[in-house]
Motif scaffolding. Structure first.
Motif, PDB file in Angstrom:
ATOM      1  N   LEU A 155       8.726  -6.767  -4.275  1.00 33.24           N
ATOM      2  CA  LEU A 155       8.629  -5.378  -3.813  1.00 33.24           C
ATOM      3  C   LEU A 155       7.189  -4.871  -3.818  1.00 33.24           C
ATOM      4  O   LEU A 155       6.809  -4.074  -2.956  1.00 33.24           O
ATOM      5  CB  LEU A 155       9.516  -4.462  -4.645  1.00 33.24           C
ATOM      6  CG  LEU A 155      11.021  -4.627  -4.431  1.00 33.24           C
ATOM      7  CD1 LEU A 155      11.794  -3.679  -5.337  1.00 33.24           C
ATOM      8  CD2 LEU A 155      11.395  -4.401  -2.982  1.00 33.24           C
ATOM      9  N   TYR A 156       6.385  -5.322  -4.761  1.00 35.13           N
ATOM     10  CA  TYR A 156       4.985  -4.903  -4.786  1.00 35.13           C
ATOM     11  C   TYR A 156       4.282  -5.361  -3.514  1.00 35.13           C
ATOM     12  O   TYR A 156       3.538  -4.598  -2.890  1.00 35.13           O
ATOM     13  CB  TYR A 156       4.265  -5.455  -6.020  1.00 35.13           C
ATOM     14  CG  TYR A 156       2.788  -5.149  -6.011  1.00 35.13           C
ATOM     15  CD1 TYR A 156       2.328  -3.874  -6.315  1.00 35.13           C
ATOM     16  CD2 TYR A 156       1.856  -6.115  -5.652  1.00 35.13           C
ATOM     17  CE1 TYR A 156       0.970  -3.577  -6.281  1.00 35.13           C
ATOM     18  CE2 TYR A 156       0.505  -5.830  -5.614  1.00 35.13           C
ATOM     19  CZ  TYR A 156       0.067  -4.557  -5.933  1.00 35.13           C
ATOM     20  OH  TYR A 156      -1.268  -4.261  -5.899  1.00 35.13           O
ATOM     21  N   ASN A 157       4.506  -6.608  -3.144  1.00 34.29           N
ATOM     22  CA  ASN A 157       3.869  -7.132  -1.928  1.00 34.29           C
ATOM     23  C   ASN A 157       4.375  -6.419  -0.682  1.00 34.29           C
ATOM     24  O   ASN A 157       3.597  -6.136   0.226  1.00 34.29           O
ATOM     25  CB  ASN A 157       4.068  -8.642  -1.821  1.00 34.29           C
ATOM     26  CG  ASN A 157       3.189  -9.378  -2.810  1.00 34.29           C
ATOM     27  OD1 ASN A 157       2.017  -9.051  -2.968  1.00 34.29           O
ATOM     28  ND2 ASN A 157       3.746 -10.344  -3.495  1.00 34.29           N
ATOM     29  N   LEU A 158       5.663  -6.108  -0.633  1.00 39.93           N
ATOM     30  CA  LEU A 158       6.203  -5.350   0.497  1.00 39.93           C
ATOM     31  C   LEU A 158       5.586  -3.954   0.561  1.00 39.93           C
ATOM     32  O   LEU A 158       5.184  -3.486   1.627  1.00 39.93           O
ATOM     33  CB  LEU A 158       7.721  -5.250   0.410  1.00 39.93           C
ATOM     34  CG  LEU A 158       8.510  -6.527   0.678  1.00 39.93           C
ATOM     35  CD1 LEU A 158       9.992  -6.316   0.364  1.00 39.93           C
ATOM     36  CD2 LEU A 158       8.326  -6.975   2.108  1.00 39.93           C
ATOM     37  N   ALA A 159       5.525  -3.287  -0.590  1.00 38.82           N
ATOM     38  CA  ALA A 159       4.971  -1.935  -0.635  1.00 38.82           C
ATOM     39  C   ALA A 159       3.487  -1.943  -0.284  1.00 38.82           C
ATOM     40  O   ALA A 159       3.005  -1.079   0.452  1.00 38.82           O
ATOM     41  CB  ALA A 159       5.173  -1.326  -2.015  1.00 38.82           C
ATOM     42  N   ARG A 160       2.771  -2.931  -0.776  1.00 34.70           N
ATOM     43  CA  ARG A 160       1.335  -3.027  -0.488  1.00 34.70           C
ATOM     44  C   ARG A 160       1.099  -3.191   1.012  1.00 34.70           C
ATOM     45  O   ARG A 160       0.237  -2.531   1.592  1.00 34.70           O
ATOM     46  CB  ARG A 160       0.735  -4.191  -1.257  1.00 34.70           C
ATOM     47  CG  ARG A 160      -0.769  -4.230  -1.182  1.00 34.70           C
ATOM     48  CD  ARG A 160      -1.299  -5.355  -1.971  1.00 34.70           C
ATOM     49  NE  ARG A 160      -0.967  -6.574  -1.230  1.00 34.70           N
ATOM     50  CZ  ARG A 160      -1.457  -7.762  -1.502  1.00 34.70           C
ATOM     51  NH1 ARG A 160      -2.244  -7.912  -2.527  1.00 34.70           N
ATOM     52  NH2 ARG A 160      -1.143  -8.817  -0.802  1.00 34.70           N
ATOM     53  N   THR A 161       1.902  -4.031   1.636  1.00 35.49           N
ATOM     54  CA  THR A 161       1.785  -4.240   3.078  1.00 35.49           C
ATOM     55  C   THR A 161       2.124  -2.963   3.842  1.00 35.49           C
ATOM     56  O   THR A 161       1.424  -2.573   4.764  1.00 35.49           O
ATOM     57  CB  THR A 161       2.707  -5.386   3.530  1.00 35.49           C
ATOM     58  OG1 THR A 161       2.332  -6.568   2.816  1.00 35.49           O
ATOM     59  CG2 THR A 161       2.589  -5.640   5.010  1.00 35.49           C
ATOM     60  N   ALA A 162       3.205  -2.304   3.439  1.00 35.56           N
ATOM     61  CA  ALA A 162       3.622  -1.074   4.123  1.00 35.56           C
ATOM     62  C   ALA A 162       2.613   0.047   3.931  1.00 35.56           C
ATOM     63  O   ALA A 162       2.311   0.786   4.879  1.00 35.56           O
ATOM     64  CB  ALA A 162       4.989  -0.627   3.608  1.00 35.56           C
ATOM     65  N   LEU A 163       2.075   0.199   2.757  1.00 28.73           N
ATOM     66  CA  LEU A 163       1.155   1.288   2.467  1.00 28.73           C
ATOM     67  C   LEU A 163      -0.238   1.069   3.037  1.00 28.73           C
ATOM     68  O   LEU A 163      -0.996   2.018   3.185  1.00 28.73           O
ATOM     69  CB  LEU A 163       1.061   1.532   0.965  1.00 28.73           C
ATOM     70  CG  LEU A 163       2.318   2.136   0.339  1.00 28.73           C
ATOM     71  CD1 LEU A 163       2.170   2.189  -1.176  1.00 28.73           C
ATOM     72  CD2 LEU A 163       2.572   3.522   0.900  1.00 28.73           C
ATOM     73  N   ARG A 164      -0.578  -0.152   3.364  1.00 21.99           N
ATOM     74  CA  ARG A 164      -1.883  -0.436   3.941  1.00 21.99           C
ATOM     75  C   ARG A 164      -2.131   0.362   5.211  1.00 21.99           C
ATOM     76  O   ARG A 164      -3.262   0.743   5.495  1.00 21.99           O
ATOM     77  CB  ARG A 164      -2.000  -1.920   4.250  1.00 21.99           C
ATOM     78  CG  ARG A 164      -3.083  -2.578   3.506  1.00 21.99           C
ATOM     79  CD  ARG A 164      -3.232  -4.007   3.892  1.00 21.99           C
ATOM     80  NE  ARG A 164      -3.163  -4.763   2.658  1.00 21.99           N
ATOM     81  CZ  ARG A 164      -2.703  -5.973   2.534  1.00 21.99           C
ATOM     82  NH1 ARG A 164      -2.253  -6.617   3.555  1.00 21.99           N
ATOM     83  NH2 ARG A 164      -2.690  -6.563   1.385  1.00 21.99           N
ATOM     84  N   THR A 165      -1.083   0.578   5.964  1.00 26.28           N
ATOM     85  CA  THR A 165      -1.226   1.317   7.221  1.00 26.28           C
ATOM     86  C   THR A 165      -1.290   2.812   7.000  1.00 26.28           C
ATOM     87  O   THR A 165      -1.758   3.544   7.860  1.00 26.28           O
ATOM     88  CB  THR A 165      -0.068   1.002   8.183  1.00 26.28           C
ATOM     89  OG1 THR A 165       1.154   1.387   7.562  1.00 26.28           O
ATOM     90  CG2 THR A 165      -0.029  -0.476   8.522  1.00 26.28           C
ATOM     91  N   VAL A 166      -0.808   3.289   5.844  1.00 24.50           N
ATOM     92  CA  VAL A 166      -0.740   4.721   5.599  1.00 24.50           C
ATOM     93  C   VAL A 166      -1.910   5.213   4.740  1.00 24.50           C
ATOM     94  O   VAL A 166      -2.566   6.190   5.073  1.00 24.50           O
ATOM     95  CB  VAL A 166       0.582   5.080   4.887  1.00 24.50           C
ATOM     96  CG1 VAL A 166       0.658   6.566   4.610  1.00 24.50           C
ATOM     97  CG2 VAL A 166       1.772   4.628   5.730  1.00 24.50           C
ATOM     98  N   VAL A 167      -2.178   4.542   3.630  1.00 25.07           N
ATOM     99  CA  VAL A 167      -3.241   4.959   2.715  1.00 25.07           C
ATOM    100  C   VAL A 167      -4.016   3.722   2.271  1.00 25.07           C
ATOM    101  O   VAL A 167      -3.513   2.614   2.334  1.00 25.07           O
ATOM    102  CB  VAL A 167      -2.682   5.676   1.465  1.00 25.07           C
ATOM    103  CG1 VAL A 167      -2.072   7.000   1.816  1.00 25.07           C
ATOM    104  CG2 VAL A 167      -1.706   4.798   0.727  1.00 25.07           C
ATOM    105  N   LYS A 168      -5.208   3.943   1.747  1.00 22.97           N
ATOM    106  CA  LYS A 168      -5.970   2.845   1.170  1.00 22.97           C
ATOM    107  C   LYS A 168      -5.263   2.403  -0.106  1.00 22.97           C
ATOM    108  O   LYS A 168      -4.972   3.206  -0.980  1.00 22.97           O
ATOM    109  CB  LYS A 168      -7.383   3.300   0.853  1.00 22.97           C
ATOM    110  CG  LYS A 168      -8.237   2.177   0.315  1.00 22.97           C
ATOM    111  CD  LYS A 168      -9.625   2.651  -0.022  1.00 22.97           C
ATOM    112  CE  LYS A 168     -10.363   1.494  -0.656  1.00 22.97           C
ATOM    113  NZ  LYS A 168     -11.559   1.945  -1.331  1.00 22.97           N
ATOM    114  N   PHE A 169      -4.984   1.124  -0.213  1.00 23.71           N
ATOM    115  CA  PHE A 169      -4.184   0.601  -1.328  1.00 23.71           C
ATOM    116  C   PHE A 169      -4.973  -0.438  -2.072  1.00 23.71           C
ATOM    117  O   PHE A 169      -5.518  -1.344  -1.566  1.00 23.71           O
ATOM    118  CB  PHE A 169      -2.899   0.031  -0.741  1.00 23.71           C
ATOM    119  CG  PHE A 169      -1.877  -0.339  -1.742  1.00 23.71           C
ATOM    120  CD1 PHE A 169      -1.305   0.622  -2.540  1.00 23.71           C
ATOM    121  CD2 PHE A 169      -1.469  -1.641  -1.877  1.00 23.71           C
ATOM    122  CE1 PHE A 169      -0.337   0.292  -3.451  1.00 23.71           C
ATOM    123  CE2 PHE A 169      -0.510  -1.990  -2.775  1.00 23.71           C
ATOM    124  CZ  PHE A 169       0.061  -1.028  -3.568  1.00 23.71           C
TER     125      PHE A 169
END
Length: 169
Positions: A155-169
């Motif tokens: 889930l961390y990797n999924l969230a990191r990928t998803a959030l990359r497009t929205v905010v700096k992660f």
């Protein structure tokens, strides 16, 4: 804390609540707490103390609402508040540690710490556990820790990928 961060934390905790709600009990009314995975994910994304407090409080209240364990209401709130602060501290003091390594390790440790705190507080509140502490820890907490470790890393990797497009992660 920014509103966006608070909303993300609340959303993750709500997803964790649904997962926690649908998970069946294993032993003596105790069920694996997948809400912890979302708690840790929220902290990995934003390890600020205020976010950890918010996530811990929401996690504790949500877990308390759905617990079937005797004395679990108070135990869940105490355990999630303490665990969230411990994990947030670990994340903040190890900023240079590769997250691909830290997430599984901290998720494993956090789940084991959470389980120990939960069982200890429940034992104090109720006076005795329905089964021996060691049995509950071995049969419920350790398998949950193993499962949470794998699920947390994914889930961390999924969230990191998803959030990359929205905010700096």
């Amino acid at each position: 804390m920014k509103l966006r961060e608070s909303i993300l934390t609340a959303l993750l905790m709500a997803i964790g609540y649904v997962l926690h709600q649908v998970t069946p009990p294993i032993v003596a009314g105790m069920r694996p707490n997948f809400l912890l995975v979302m708690l840790f994910l929220s902290i990995f994304i934003n390890p600020k103390p205020a976010n950890a407090l918010l996530a811990g409080f929401l996690g504790g209240v949500f877990a308390a609402l759905s617990t079937t364990f005797p004395g679990g209401q108070i135990a869940n709130i105490v355990d999630e508040l303490i665990t969230s602060q411990v994990i947030a501290l670990l994340v903040r003091v190890t900023p240079n540690l590769n997250r691909q390594i830290a997430v599984p390790i901290f998720t494993l440790l956090g789940t084991m710490i959470s389980g120990a705190i939960f069982l200890s507080v429940a034992m104090i509140v109720v006076g005795a556990l329905p089964t021996a502490f060691s049995t509950l820890y071995t049969v419920v907490v350790l398998p949950t820790a193993a499962i949470n470790t794998v699920v947390g890393a994914i889930l961390y990797n999924l969230a990191r990928t998803a959030l990359r497009t929205v905010v700096k992660f």
